[in-house]
Design a protein around this motif. Structure first.
Motif, PDB file in Angstrom:
ATOM      1  N   GLY A 153       0.989   2.471   7.659  1.00 48.94           N
ATOM      2  CA  GLY A 153       0.910   3.152   6.824  1.00 48.94           C
ATOM      3  C   GLY A 153      -0.298   3.899   6.954  1.00 48.94           C
TER       4      GLY A 153
ATOM      5  N   ASP B   2       0.733   5.047   1.686  1.00 51.53           N
ATOM      6  CA  ASP B   2       0.120   5.890   2.540  1.00 51.53           C
ATOM      7  C   ASP B   2      -0.173   7.320   1.924  1.00 51.53           C
TER       8      ASP B   2
ATOM      9  N   CYS C 291      -3.498   2.628   4.614  1.00 50.86           N
ATOM     10  CA  CYS C 291      -3.186   1.300   4.435  1.00 50.86           C
ATOM     11  C   CYS C 291      -4.066   0.653   5.328  1.00 50.86           C
TER      12      CYS C 291
ATOM     13  N   ALA D 290      -1.555  -2.612   9.679  1.00 50.32           N
ATOM     14  CA  ALA D 290      -1.928  -1.801   8.578  1.00 50.32           C
ATOM     15  C   ALA D 290      -1.780  -0.453   8.992  1.00 50.32           C
TER      16      ALA D 290
ATOM     17  N   CYS E  66       0.942  -1.129  -0.058  1.00 51.18           N
ATOM     18  CA  CYS E  66      -0.044  -0.034   0.094  1.00 51.18           C
ATOM     19  C   CYS E  66       0.818   1.238  -0.119  1.00 51.18           C
TER      20      CYS E  66
ATOM     21  N   LYS F 106      -6.895   0.008   2.715  1.00 54.22           N
ATOM     22  CA  LYS F 106      -6.499  -0.801   1.560  1.00 54.22           C
ATOM     23  C   LYS F 106      -6.535  -2.354   2.281  1.00 54.22           C
ATOM     24  N   THR F 107      -6.309  -2.508   3.421  1.00 48.97           N
ATOM     25  CA  THR F 107      -6.241  -3.920   4.096  1.00 48.97           C
ATOM     26  C   THR F 107      -7.611  -4.493   4.165  1.00 48.97           C
TER      27      THR F 107
END
Length: 366
Positions: free
Chosen positions: A161, A140, A165, A157, A138, A168-169
């Motif tokens: 980030g 940030d 992040c 995560a 990812c 994204k996770t």
């Protein structure tokens, strides 16, 4: 769970004992405890103070950070929000979080809130911070790239980030695009509860957790902000001491908060309402699409028809990791049932809620 300094001199915090109420009246509805103060703004005619409060709100441009490598934005009238409670170790949060000021920040609480089409009901899926997952690569919000990592805790995560992040996770785990992001810090949550005048909860068993500095007898209490924070963070004083037990307390507290917000008198006291709004906007970090009081109020106003009885609160289906009792593993079959249902804007099937690890704290708070 973050490390905390021991406190041999802690004092007994029993809360203000009171008799249980017969009825709570019509609740002002909210989607999650971490968004509670923001939601109170909805539909209250606060236009004259918007410009004063807008400057309080911190935001992250999730769309810019993540780009196009995201799940499709399904336009079926539903909304999905990643809600985090941040465990910063700096400034006021050091004291509230019970840790040391090392300048870091962690995601101590995580929920995916799915608002169904029509905004009449919601599902809340709590993600245990101790869940081992494969974190995707990812970028940030500062443009720094972070490599993927396998078999790490979910909250890594955020600590790696930040908000981008974490989103994204969550999207990688669920296959669901997060429409919004809301984060509230510890110190803000504590002050929010104090601004509301406390929250009534009934404990069916005594709670004693030195780590969260919380000690409550069985009975009904009006919790201060400090005590409420201790309750939603405690894990060693209930059940099997796992993060799963703490999640059950968080969900019970969230319902108690929802069912009494209308009784605290914020609508009869302009100064109290302003204090609440000021605290909430200082405490919240959102995605850029919710980065103004006007946008937050509009969003919150669309959720006020949702009450605690309209919310299905579940924990991500997990099993204990046989290699490490302090970690849990995603039950992929059952988790897939959860995400498939939410993606289709359908109720989470009962089969996804059975036979998973629970933490043994059910019914401690009601």
């Amino acid at each position: 769970m973050p490390d905390r300094d021991s406190n041999p001199g802690r004092h007994r915090a029993k809360g203000r004992r009171r008799k249980p109420r017969g009825g709570s009246g019509k609740a002002l509805r909210i989607a999650a405890w971490s968004a509670a103060g923001v939601v109170v703004l909805g539909g209250t005619g606060l236009g004259y103070v918007y410009f004063k409060l807008d400057g309080n709100i911190k935001s992250v441009d999730i769309n810019a950070a993540l780009g196009t490598d995201r799940p499709d934005n399904v336009d079926n009238g539903s909304e999905d929000i990643l809600v985090l409670g941040s465990d910063s170790r700096a400034g006021a949060n050091k004291k509230a979080g019970g840790g040391t000021d090392d300048g870091s920040a962690r995601s101590d609480t995580a929920m995916i809130v799915h608002i169904y089409k029509g905004h009449k009901k919601a599902s809340v899926v709590s993600i245990p911070r101790d869940t081992l997952i494969d974190r995707p690569e990812c970028t940030d919000s500062d443009g720094t790239e972070h490599p993927a990592s396998n078999g790490v805790m979910f909250n890594s995560a955020y600590s790696t980030g930040g908000a981008a992040c974490a989103v994204k996770t969550a999207e990688s785990m669920t296959g669901i695009r997060m429409d919004h992001y809301v984060e509230v810090d510890f110190s803000g949550f504590e002050q929010l509860i104090d601004d509301l005048g406390g929250v009534d909860v009934t404990t069916t068993k005594a709670i004693d957790d030195p780590d969260s500095h919380l000690e409550l007898d069985a009975g009904t209490h009006t919790l201060t902000g400090k005590q409420a924070l201790g309750l939603v963070r405690t894990r060693h004083g209930v059940g099997d001491g796992s993060d799963l037990g703490r999640i059950q307390l968080q969900q019970a507290f969230m319902k108690a908060l929802m069912d009494q917000l209308k009784d605290v008198g914020v609508f009869t006291s302009p100064s109290k309402l302003y204090d609440l709004a000021n605290t909430a906007t200082k405490s919240v970090t959102t995605d850029s699409e919710l980065a103004s009081v006007k946008d937050l109020a509009s969003f919150a106003n669309g959720l006020k028809g949702i009450g605690s009885n309209d919310m299905d609160m579940v924990t991500l289906p997990v099993q204990y990791d046989t290699a490490d009792a302090n970690r849990v593993l995603v039950d992929k079959t059952k988790a897939d049932q959860v995400w498939k249902a939410l993606k289709a804007d359908k109720d989470i099937p009962k089969s996804a809620k059975k036979g998973t690890a629970t933490g043994q704290a059910d019914g401690v708070v009601k």
